[in-house]
Design a protein around this motif. Structure first.
Motif, PDB file in Angstrom:
ATOM      1  N   GLN A 153       0.998   4.991   0.894  1.00 36.03           N
ATOM      2  CA  GLN A 153       1.524   5.748   1.320  1.00 36.03           C
ATOM      3  C   GLN A 153       1.836   6.901   1.947  1.00 36.03           C
ATOM      4  O   GLN A 153       2.816   7.436   2.162  1.00 36.03           O
ATOM      5  N   GLN A 188      -3.092   4.553  -0.533  1.00 35.43           N
ATOM      6  CA  GLN A 188      -4.060   5.446   0.384  1.00 35.43           C
ATOM      7  C   GLN A 188      -4.414   6.519  -0.232  1.00 35.43           C
ATOM      8  O   GLN A 188      -3.960   6.963  -1.673  1.00 35.43           O
ATOM      9  N   GLY A 189      -4.956   7.365   0.400  1.00 36.08           N
ATOM     10  CA  GLY A 189      -5.164   8.754  -0.259  1.00 36.08           C
ATOM     11  C   GLY A 189      -6.398   8.475  -1.463  1.00 36.08           C
ATOM     12  O   GLY A 189      -7.382   7.740  -1.308  1.00 36.08           O
ATOM     13  N   LYS A 190      -6.509   9.797  -1.456  1.00 32.44           N
ATOM     14  CA  LYS A 190      -7.863   9.659  -2.805  1.00 32.44           C
ATOM     15  C   LYS A 190      -7.186   9.869  -4.486  1.00 32.44           C
ATOM     16  O   LYS A 190      -8.276   9.728  -5.700  1.00 32.44           O
ATOM     17  N   GLU A 227       1.200  -1.253   0.162  1.00 34.94           N
ATOM     18  CA  GLU A 227      -0.270  -0.056  -0.010  1.00 34.94           C
ATOM     19  C   GLU A 227       0.832   1.536  -0.324  1.00 34.94           C
ATOM     20  O   GLU A 227       1.599   1.517   1.076  1.00 34.94           O
ATOM     21  N   PRO A 282      -0.464  10.001   1.348  1.00 36.00           N
ATOM     22  CA  PRO A 282      -1.821  10.753   0.900  1.00 36.00           C
ATOM     23  C   PRO A 282      -1.345  11.971   0.668  1.00 36.00           C
ATOM     24  O   PRO A 282      -0.904  12.206   1.464  1.00 36.00           O
ATOM     25  N   ASN A 326       0.174  10.955  -3.371  1.00 42.93           N
ATOM     26  CA  ASN A 326       1.010  10.120  -3.633  1.00 42.93           C
ATOM     27  C   ASN A 326       1.794   9.713  -4.562  1.00 42.93           C
ATOM     28  O   ASN A 326       2.505   8.930  -5.713  1.00 42.93           O
TER      29      ASN A 326
END
Length: 235
Positions: A21, A57-59, A19, A23, A26
């Motif tokens: 990480q 993660q994040g948008k 993943e 965010p 990225n």
């Protein structure tokens, strides 16, 4: 598993997960690509792992390079030299680590949500399969920046979508939605909202069922009723 600073690495049954990480967007650089390559090599050496999932993660899955990084701009101003790609690190070293990802021996599935732009698109297509959603956006924005496509996309993209579609994506820097990407072969599966909510609720149900049996849950409910701060003990 080794310690990583910008990715989370886990083993779930016979699947290794990575993943990103950083965010919310990225952004990538040589350090991130090196960490992903290192994690995949660990998976290769673990006989129990049969495949891997690359997610974020994040948008955004990966919005490419951060050419507007304030730290980079300040460094360039002090040095009075350099260019916007300096934030990536030595590009030849970056691509050496990118090739390490392509050498991975076990199937990789990329879960692509949000933006996969520039080098982020290159990272997405380094996987063997891509699962995406309608809201995702794929773009090779190199020509928009006055730059040549990289991350092996001049080979990988035509093989996935055909020469003509690849030319269209390269020359126009247009953004391709998740549904369009699936139709042209850039993605394998486009999961609709209902499918993603189902997966989310399955995960939520499992977590809620586990937590209902804890003392902390009972304490939280009791504390709320008594209008005080809960004293959680991690059990």
């Amino acid at each position: 598993m080794s310690k990583f600073t910008d990715i989370g690495v886990e083993k779930v049954g016979h699947v290794g997960t990575i993943e990103i990480q950083r965010p919310p967007l990225n952004f990538f650089d040589i350090s991130l690509i090196n960490q992903i390559a290192d994690a995949l090599e660990q998976f290769d050496n673990d006989i129990e792992i049969r495949s891997s999932v690359l997610m974020a993660q994040g948008k955004a899955f990966c919005a490419g390079a951060n050419f507007n990084d304030p730290a980079r701009q300040e460094q360039e101003a002090r040095a009075a030299k350099g260019d916007p790609a300096d934030s990536l690190g030595p590009i030849n070293s970056l691509y050496l680590h990118a090739v390490r990802i392509f050498r991975n021996k076990k199937p990789i599935v990329a879960a692509v949500h949000g933006a996969a732009i520039g080098g982020g698109l290159g990272l997405a297509v380094s996987a063997d399969f891509r699962v995406t959603c309608p809201e995702a956006r794929f773009a090779a924005n190199f020509t928009k920046l006055g730059f040549h496509p990289g991350f092996g996309l001049t080979t990988t993209l035509p093989e996935l979508v055909g020469k003509n579609n690849a030319e269209l994506i390269f020359y126009t820097s247009r953004r391709v939605t998740g549904e369009e990407a699936t139709k042209m072969g850039l993605a394998n599966v486009c999961a609709g909202l209902a499918d993603r909510v189902l997966a989310a609720t399955n995960h939520e149900l499992a977590e809620q069922s586990r937590l209902r049996a804890t003392e902390d849950f009972k304490e939280g409910v009791k504390a709320t009723a008594e209008r005080r701060v809960a004293n959680f003990r991690g059990r």
